[in-house]
Design an enzyme around this catalytic site. Structure first.
Site, PDB file in Angstrom:
ATOM      1  N   GLY A  48       0.777  -1.238   0.000  1.00 22.54           N
ATOM      2  CA  GLY A  48       0.000   0.000   0.000  1.00 22.54           C
ATOM      3  C   GLY A  48       0.804   1.281   0.000  1.00 22.54           C
ATOM      4  O   GLY A  48       0.345   2.306  -0.495  1.00 22.54           O
ATOM      5  N   GLU A 103       3.387   5.166   5.210  1.00 16.50           N
ATOM      6  CA  GLU A 103       2.258   4.233   5.140  1.00 16.50           C
ATOM      7  C   GLU A 103       1.109   4.832   4.334  1.00 16.50           C
ATOM      8  O   GLU A 103       1.003   6.052   4.204  1.00 16.50           O
ATOM      9  CB  GLU A 103       1.752   3.910   6.564  1.00 16.50           C
ATOM     10  CG  GLU A 103       2.026   2.488   7.013  1.00 16.50           C
ATOM     11  CD  GLU A 103       1.225   1.421   6.267  1.00 16.50           C
ATOM     12  OE1 GLU A 103       1.083   1.489   5.039  1.00 16.50           O
ATOM     13  OE2 GLU A 103       0.746   0.506   6.945  1.00 16.50           O
ATOM     14  N   ASP A 104       0.274   3.948   3.826  1.00 21.07           N
ATOM     15  CA  ASP A 104      -0.918   4.417   3.118  1.00 21.07           C
ATOM     16  C   ASP A 104      -1.961   4.936   4.108  1.00 21.07           C
ATOM     17  O   ASP A 104      -2.492   6.022   3.961  1.00 21.07           O
ATOM     18  CB  ASP A 104      -1.512   3.308   2.230  1.00 21.07           C
ATOM     19  CG  ASP A 104      -1.679   1.969   2.951  1.00 21.07           C
ATOM     20  OD1 ASP A 104      -1.389   1.875   4.160  1.00 21.07           O
ATOM     21  OD2 ASP A 104      -2.110   0.997   2.289  1.00 21.07           O
ATOM     22  N   ASP A 107      -5.341   2.726  10.484  1.00 16.64           N
ATOM     23  CA  ASP A 107      -6.752   2.413  10.738  1.00 16.64           C
ATOM     24  C   ASP A 107      -6.877   2.050  12.220  1.00 16.64           C
ATOM     25  O   ASP A 107      -6.978   2.942  13.068  1.00 16.64           O
ATOM     26  CB  ASP A 107      -7.141   1.268   9.799  1.00 16.64           C
ATOM     27  CG  ASP A 107      -8.617   0.934   9.827  1.00 16.64           C
ATOM     28  OD1 ASP A 107      -9.406   1.732  10.335  1.00 16.64           O
ATOM     29  OD2 ASP A 107      -8.992  -0.142   9.325  1.00 16.64           O
ATOM     30  N   PHE A 157     -14.573   2.329   3.858  1.00 12.90           N
ATOM     31  CA  PHE A 157     -13.534   1.609   3.139  1.00 12.90           C
ATOM     32  C   PHE A 157     -13.193   2.364   1.856  1.00 12.90           C
ATOM     33  O   PHE A 157     -14.073   2.661   1.056  1.00 12.90           O
ATOM     34  CB  PHE A 157     -13.999   0.191   2.804  1.00 12.90           C
ATOM     35  CG  PHE A 157     -12.906  -0.668   2.263  1.00 12.90           C
ATOM     36  CD1 PHE A 157     -11.995  -1.280   3.120  1.00 12.90           C
ATOM     37  CD2 PHE A 157     -12.768  -0.859   0.902  1.00 12.90           C
ATOM     38  CE1 PHE A 157     -10.975  -2.072   2.616  1.00 12.90           C
ATOM     39  CE2 PHE A 157     -11.741  -1.644   0.386  1.00 12.90           C
ATOM     40  CZ  PHE A 157     -10.846  -2.254   1.250  1.00 12.90           C
ATOM     41  N   VAL A 158     -11.911   2.680   1.673  1.00 15.09           N
ATOM     42  CA  VAL A 158     -11.486   3.477   0.523  1.00 15.09           C
ATOM     43  C   VAL A 158     -10.492   2.717  -0.347  1.00 15.09           C
ATOM     44  O   VAL A 158      -9.817   1.798   0.121  1.00 15.09           O
ATOM     45  CB  VAL A 158     -10.866   4.828   0.969  1.00 15.09           C
ATOM     46  CG1 VAL A 158     -11.891   5.683   1.691  1.00 15.09           C
ATOM     47  CG2 VAL A 158      -9.634   4.614   1.853  1.00 15.09           C
ATOM     48  N   ASP A 164      -6.103  -0.995  -1.928  1.00 12.76           N
ATOM     49  CA  ASP A 164      -6.766  -1.916  -2.853  1.00 12.76           C
ATOM     50  C   ASP A 164      -8.085  -2.449  -2.339  1.00 12.76           C
ATOM     51  O   ASP A 164      -8.355  -2.435  -1.135  1.00 12.76           O
ATOM     52  CB  ASP A 164      -5.861  -3.122  -3.117  1.00 12.76           C
ATOM     53  CG  ASP A 164      -5.770  -4.045  -1.883  1.00 12.76           C
ATOM     54  OD1 ASP A 164      -5.397  -3.536  -0.808  1.00 12.76           O
ATOM     55  OD2 ASP A 164      -6.104  -5.232  -2.000  1.00 12.76           O
ATOM     56  N   ARG A 170      -5.143  -0.066  -6.899  1.00 15.18           N
ATOM     57  CA  ARG A 170      -3.963   0.547  -6.278  1.00 15.18           C
ATOM     58  C   ARG A 170      -3.391   1.654  -7.165  1.00 15.18           C
ATOM     59  O   ARG A 170      -2.767   2.586  -6.671  1.00 15.18           O
ATOM     60  CB  ARG A 170      -2.867  -0.501  -6.048  1.00 15.18           C
ATOM     61  CG  ARG A 170      -3.182  -1.534  -4.982  1.00 15.18           C
ATOM     62  CD  ARG A 170      -1.923  -2.342  -4.681  1.00 15.18           C
ATOM     63  NE  ARG A 170      -2.192  -3.588  -3.989  1.00 15.18           N
ATOM     64  CZ  ARG A 170      -2.295  -3.725  -2.664  1.00 15.18           C
ATOM     65  NH1 ARG A 170      -2.175  -2.666  -1.891  1.00 15.18           N
ATOM     66  NH2 ARG A 170      -2.522  -4.895  -2.123  1.00 15.18           N
TER      67      ARG A 170
HETATM   68  P1  IMP Z   1      -4.320  -1.115  10.763  1.00 12.69           P
HETATM   69  O1  IMP Z   1      -3.286  -2.112  11.161  1.00 12.69           O
HETATM   70  O2  IMP Z   1      -5.691  -1.504  11.267  1.00 12.69           O
HETATM   71  O3  IMP Z   1      -3.985   0.308  11.109  1.00 12.69           O
HETATM   72  O4  IMP Z   1      -4.517  -1.259   9.216  1.00 12.69           O
HETATM   73  C1  IMP Z   1      -3.618  -0.827   8.328  1.00 12.69           C
HETATM   74  C2  IMP Z   1      -3.765  -1.543   7.007  1.00 12.69           C
HETATM   75  O5  IMP Z   1      -5.120  -1.987   6.725  1.00 12.69           O
HETATM   76  C3  IMP Z   1      -3.450  -0.566   5.928  1.00 12.69           C
HETATM   77  O6  IMP Z   1      -2.071  -0.492   5.697  1.00 12.69           O
HETATM   78  C4  IMP Z   1      -4.230  -1.125   4.747  1.00 12.69           C
HETATM   79  O7  IMP Z   1      -3.469  -2.112   4.106  1.00 12.69           O
HETATM   80  C5  IMP Z   1      -5.447  -1.755   5.370  1.00 12.69           C
HETATM   81  N1  IMP Z   1      -6.620  -0.832   5.304  1.00 12.69           N
HETATM   82  C6  IMP Z   1      -7.189  -0.147   6.318  1.00 12.69           C
HETATM   83  N2  IMP Z   1      -8.230   0.603   5.903  1.00 12.69           N
HETATM   84  C7  IMP Z   1      -8.325   0.387   4.565  1.00 12.69           C
HETATM   85  C8  IMP Z   1      -9.215   0.909   3.537  1.00 12.69           C
HETATM   86  O8  IMP Z   1     -10.131   1.718   3.763  1.00 12.69           O
HETATM   87  N3  IMP Z   1      -8.983   0.453   2.266  1.00 12.69           N
HETATM   88  C9  IMP Z   1      -7.990  -0.424   1.951  1.00 12.69           C
HETATM   89  N4  IMP Z   1      -7.143  -0.925   2.885  1.00 12.69           N
HETATM   90  C10 IMP Z   1      -7.301  -0.524   4.174  1.00 12.69           C
HETATM   91 MG    MG Z   2      -0.805  -1.206   4.347  1.00 17.96          MG
END
Ligand code: IMP
Ligand code: MG
Length: 188
Positions: A48, A103-104, A107, A157-158, A164, A170
């Site tokens: 990402g 990072e992308d 969350d 969700f984006v 992706d 992507r």
């Molecule tokens: P976290 O560990 O919950 O903070 O999640 C991080 C990872 O979840 C990101 O690097 C993404 O790969 C994936 N992710 C979280 N939200 C989204 C979304 O809205 N769309 C796509 N991937 C997401």
């Molecule tokens: Mg990621």
């Protein structure tokens, strides 16, 4: 790829190409200022972060090593499961260096919380900071210090700019929400 290329799949555009590029350019200027004279290494989380990493390093006026790691938070779909697993370890030395994780999105924060600890404790980085282009504060489970904040999003969700849905979108240059029909088609 532009919004027009996937117009039929898109419910709404949340961030345009211009908004994304402006944020990354501003962050590059801050990184140039903050890390002058330091031993900076940029670390991206595959897959990402690839789009953000490329844009950020191109906008920077200083040069530094970059590296990538591949992590999985177990399972696929919409929710991160909490457990982080290393699919492919870091391919650059960060011992004693000042790391900026690119990072992308942050969350729940599971991925960044785990990775910040891993780079500090296992890889012996001197400092670890983060630049996530996007953030969903409503989902946060960990209190993470985000030195370079990107854009805040609602709990949606984006896709696009590295993010992706089932490995697609992507390469879209904007951030958008998909139509519900895209998901329901997949389930049929
Ligand atoms: P976290 O560990 O919950 O903070 O999640 C991080 C990872 O979840 C990101 O690097 C993404 O790969 C994936 N992710 C979280 N939200 C989204 C979304 O809205 N769309 C796509 N991937 C997401
Ligand atoms: Mg990621």
């Amino acid at each position: 790829m532009e919004i027009e290329d996937v117009r039929d799949d898109i419910e709404k555009v949340l961030l345009t190409k211009e908004q994304i590029q402006r944020k990354i350019k501003d962050t590059a200027r801050r990184v140039d200022e903050d890390y002058g004279g330091k031993d900076l290494v940029l670390v991206g989380v595959l897959k990402g972060a690839v789009n953000v990493m490329t844009a950020l390093m191109n906008y920077m006026h200083t040069t530094c090593p970059i590296g990538f790691m591949s992590l999985s938070s177990y399972g696929e779909g919409f929710e991160s499961s909490g457990q982080v697993k290393v699919r492919s370890d870091l391919n650059v030395d960060v011992e004693g260096k000042d790391v900026l994780i690119v990072e992308d999105i942050v969350d729940s924060g599971n991925t960044l919380h785990w990775l910040m600890g891993y780079l500090s404790n296992e890889k012996k980085a001197r400092s670890v900071n983060v630049f996530p282009l996007l953030s969903k504060p409503s989902h946060r489970q960990w209190d993470i210090y985000v030195k370079y904040p990107g854009y805040e999003l609602e709990d949606e969700f984006v896709i696009g700019f590295g993010l992706d849905y089932k490995e697609c979108y992507r390469n879209l240059d904007a951030i958008a929400v998909l139509k519900p029909s895209v998901y329901s088609q997949e389930r049929m």
